[in-house]
Design an enzyme around this catalytic site. Structure first.
Site, PDB file in Angstrom:
ATOM      1  N   ASP A 157     -15.160  -9.489  -0.780  1.00 58.37           N
ATOM      2  CA  ASP A 157     -16.333  -8.721  -0.358  1.00 58.37           C
ATOM      3  C   ASP A 157     -17.034  -8.254  -1.629  1.00 58.37           C
ATOM      4  O   ASP A 157     -16.393  -7.907  -2.611  1.00 58.37           O
ATOM      5  CB  ASP A 157     -16.027  -7.560   0.595  1.00 58.37           C
ATOM      6  CG  ASP A 157     -14.840  -6.707   0.222  1.00 58.37           C
ATOM      7  OD1 ASP A 157     -14.482  -6.650  -0.965  1.00 58.37           O
ATOM      8  OD2 ASP A 157     -14.266  -6.061   1.124  1.00 58.37           O
ATOM      9  N   HIS A 199     -12.324  -8.239  -4.210  1.00 55.88           N
ATOM     10  CA  HIS A 199     -13.071  -7.022  -3.872  1.00 55.88           C
ATOM     11  C   HIS A 199     -13.866  -6.619  -5.111  1.00 55.88           C
ATOM     12  O   HIS A 199     -13.341  -5.949  -6.003  1.00 55.88           O
ATOM     13  CB  HIS A 199     -12.115  -5.897  -3.479  1.00 55.88           C
ATOM     14  CG  HIS A 199     -11.242  -6.197  -2.295  1.00 55.88           C
ATOM     15  ND1 HIS A 199     -11.745  -6.367  -1.032  1.00 55.88           N
ATOM     16  CD2 HIS A 199      -9.901  -6.369  -2.188  1.00 55.88           C
ATOM     17  CE1 HIS A 199     -10.757  -6.616  -0.186  1.00 55.88           C
ATOM     18  NE2 HIS A 199      -9.622  -6.621  -0.871  1.00 55.88           N
ATOM     19  N   GLU A 210       0.246  -7.321  -4.391  1.00 57.20           N
ATOM     20  CA  GLU A 210      -0.048  -6.233  -5.339  1.00 57.20           C
ATOM     21  C   GLU A 210       1.204  -5.659  -6.005  1.00 57.20           C
ATOM     22  O   GLU A 210       1.366  -4.442  -6.097  1.00 57.20           O
ATOM     23  CB  GLU A 210      -0.830  -5.120  -4.627  1.00 57.20           C
ATOM     24  CG  GLU A 210      -2.116  -5.635  -3.992  1.00 57.20           C
ATOM     25  CD  GLU A 210      -2.915  -4.560  -3.261  1.00 57.20           C
ATOM     26  OE1 GLU A 210      -2.436  -3.423  -3.140  1.00 57.20           O
ATOM     27  OE2 GLU A 210      -4.031  -4.872  -2.816  1.00 57.20           O
ATOM     28  N   ASN A 261      -0.177 -12.478  -3.820  1.00 59.63           N
ATOM     29  CA  ASN A 261      -1.562 -12.042  -3.657  1.00 59.63           C
ATOM     30  C   ASN A 261      -1.813 -10.758  -4.453  1.00 59.63           C
ATOM     31  O   ASN A 261      -0.984  -9.838  -4.438  1.00 59.63           O
ATOM     32  CB  ASN A 261      -1.773 -11.773  -2.153  1.00 59.63           C
ATOM     33  CG  ASN A 261      -3.222 -11.562  -1.775  1.00 59.63           C
ATOM     34  OD1 ASN A 261      -4.083 -12.367  -2.117  1.00 59.63           O
ATOM     35  ND2 ASN A 261      -3.500 -10.485  -1.055  1.00 59.63           N
TER      36      ASN A 261
HETATM   37  C1  XIL Z   1      -7.187  -2.612   4.035  1.00 55.88           C
HETATM   38  C2  XIL Z   1      -7.848  -2.748   5.403  1.00 55.88           C
HETATM   39  O1  XIL Z   1      -9.046  -3.456   5.249  1.00 55.88           O
HETATM   40  C3  XIL Z   1      -8.117  -1.398   6.005  1.00 55.88           C
HETATM   41  O2  XIL Z   1      -8.572  -1.532   7.350  1.00 55.88           O
HETATM   42  C4  XIL Z   1      -6.835  -0.548   5.989  1.00 55.88           C
HETATM   43  O3  XIL Z   1      -7.142   0.754   6.425  1.00 55.88           O
HETATM   44  C5  XIL Z   1      -6.242  -0.498   4.594  1.00 55.88           C
HETATM   45  O4  XIL Z   1      -6.031  -1.816   4.117  1.00 55.88           O
HETATM   46  N1  XIL Z   1      -5.887  -5.001  -0.289  1.00 55.88           N
HETATM   47  C6  XIL Z   1      -5.169  -5.552   0.736  1.00 55.88           C
HETATM   48  C7  XIL Z   1      -5.569  -5.285   2.128  1.00 55.88           C
HETATM   49  O5  XIL Z   1      -4.270  -6.368   0.487  1.00 55.88           O
HETATM   50  O6  XIL Z   1      -4.483  -5.281   3.028  1.00 55.88           O
HETATM   51  C8  XIL Z   1      -6.332  -3.989   2.258  1.00 55.88           C
HETATM   52  O7  XIL Z   1      -6.830  -3.902   3.591  1.00 55.88           O
HETATM   53  C9  XIL Z   1      -7.455  -3.936   1.259  1.00 55.88           C
HETATM   54  C10 XIL Z   1      -6.916  -4.020  -0.147  1.00 55.88           C
END
Ligand code: XIL
Length: 350
Positions: free
Chosen positions: A269, A237, A160, A201
């Protein structure tokens, strides 16, 4: 005291009890079909793993090993978890996941070496001179990647680094080190384990929008300058209300592949918003999105697989993070396959 009048009654009882127990476990245990089919198709089907259910819920572990051939520690390899104090590393939890993966012949995708979030206080509370900050990041990466040398197949090296506008994201790393922290991080990771596959990523970069274009430009530049990057992780996501556009995702993966880069769908997801239990129409719409992405991945020149962000709806980060019910994964709260699961197995079976 004699409970059974004949010994054969005791046998009937034992067989009956065994049968009931089998039924009970079967109603929880998963089928394992998804993993088998993914294996046959030569792709990975992965899940992110949380420590709490991993350590306390036997069905969670069982499902993980049966249905998935790859795992990503959901939090256990993040900076604040592995490196809680300046001079202290704690690999305890992450080691457990890596050992589990080995025991069950699963791949491990390491997440994540460089991110603007999940940083320990000792790091964020101080103003560092640039060369000190560079040493901190360099030795964090080298220490972690060397620790898992030969055991972690691939890494999210940088996560990110691009913001919503397509610019480099403001972060402790960009502020302190300038944009070169990105390429340097890949060099350090490569030095620590030359065989591990190294990924950039990011989220909202699946299609051909501004952010995807910015990610493309970034990795194209890295490739052209010989930086050791192997691929791009596309987080996924998304929701049924705002699904990815299949043609645009396919076109984006194809142009990344043309650069010689692999693509992985890293954090999938598909949210449906609200409703408990979720209604069937929404679950079908969700299944369609999973199917579209699987079809694209299978048809692509180099898409190594899909990782869902969680094992089952019971432990998804979505309800917890956004404080509302949702059901974004392949298995429901009782680890039962949902329409999305069946959509993937049917797609893989074809
Ligand atoms: C999220 C986890 O799922 C949570 O449990 C935690 O509290 C915060 O991070 N992008 C990412 C992941 O790269 O590491 C994140 O994971 C979700 C968004």
């Amino acid at each position: 005291m004699k409970i059974f009048r004949h010994s054969k009654h005791a046998v009937y009882f034992a067989v009956g009890l065994g049968f009931v127990l089998l039924l009970l476990t079967k109603s929880y245990a998963s089928t394992g079909i998804l993993r088998d089919l993914a294996q046959q198709s030569g792709i990975t089907i992965g899940a992110s793993v949380l420590m709490e259910p991993f350590e306390n819920d036997a069905v969670y572990q069982e499902t993980l090993a049966q249905e998935f051939n790859s795992l990503t520690p959901e939090n256990a390899m993040k900076f604040s978890h592995l490196h809680p104090e300046k001079e202290t590393y704690d690999f305890t939890n992450a080691d457990k996941l890596v050992a589990f993966a080995k025991e069950h012949q699963m791949q491990v995708h390491g997440h994540v070496l460089v991110w603007h979030r999940n940083l320990p206080d000792w790091l964020t509370d101080e103003d560092w001179y640039p060369n000190t900050l560079e040493k901190i990041l360099k030795w964090h990466i080298i220490t972690v990647v060397e620790h898992y040398h030969g055991q972690v197949d691939s890494w999210d090296v940088v996560n990110e680094a691009i913001d919503e506008n397509g610019d480099l994201r403001d972060s402790i790393w960009l502020d302190g080190l300038g944009s070169s922290y990105i390429e340097e991080s890949f060099h350090w990771a490569h030095r620590a384990d030359p065989n591990a596959k190294l990924f950039y990523n990011d989220y909202r970069g699946a299609g051909l929008g501004d952010k995807a274009n910015a990610i493309y430009a970034l990795v194209q530049d890295l490739v052209q300058r010989g930086v050791p990057i192997d691929g791009v992780g596309i987080q996924m996501h998304r929701s049924i209300q705002d699904p990815p556009n299949p043609e645009r995702v396919a076109a984006n993966i194809s142009r990344l592949n043309e650069l010689g880069l692999s693509v992985r769908i890293t954090e999938m997801d598909i949210q449906i918003y609200g409703d408990e239990p979720p209604d069937d129409e929404k679950l079908q719409a969700q299944a369609q999105v999973y199917q579209d992405i699987m079809e694209i991945c299978l048809a692509a020149v180099d898409c190594t697989g899909i990782t869902t962000w969680g094992v089952s709806d019971q432990h998804s980060w979505i309800p917890y993070t956004f404080d509302r019910p949702d059901a974004p994964l392949l298995l429901d709260e009782n680890y039962q396959p949902k329409p999305a699961y069946h959509a993937l197995t049917e797609t893989l079976a074809q």
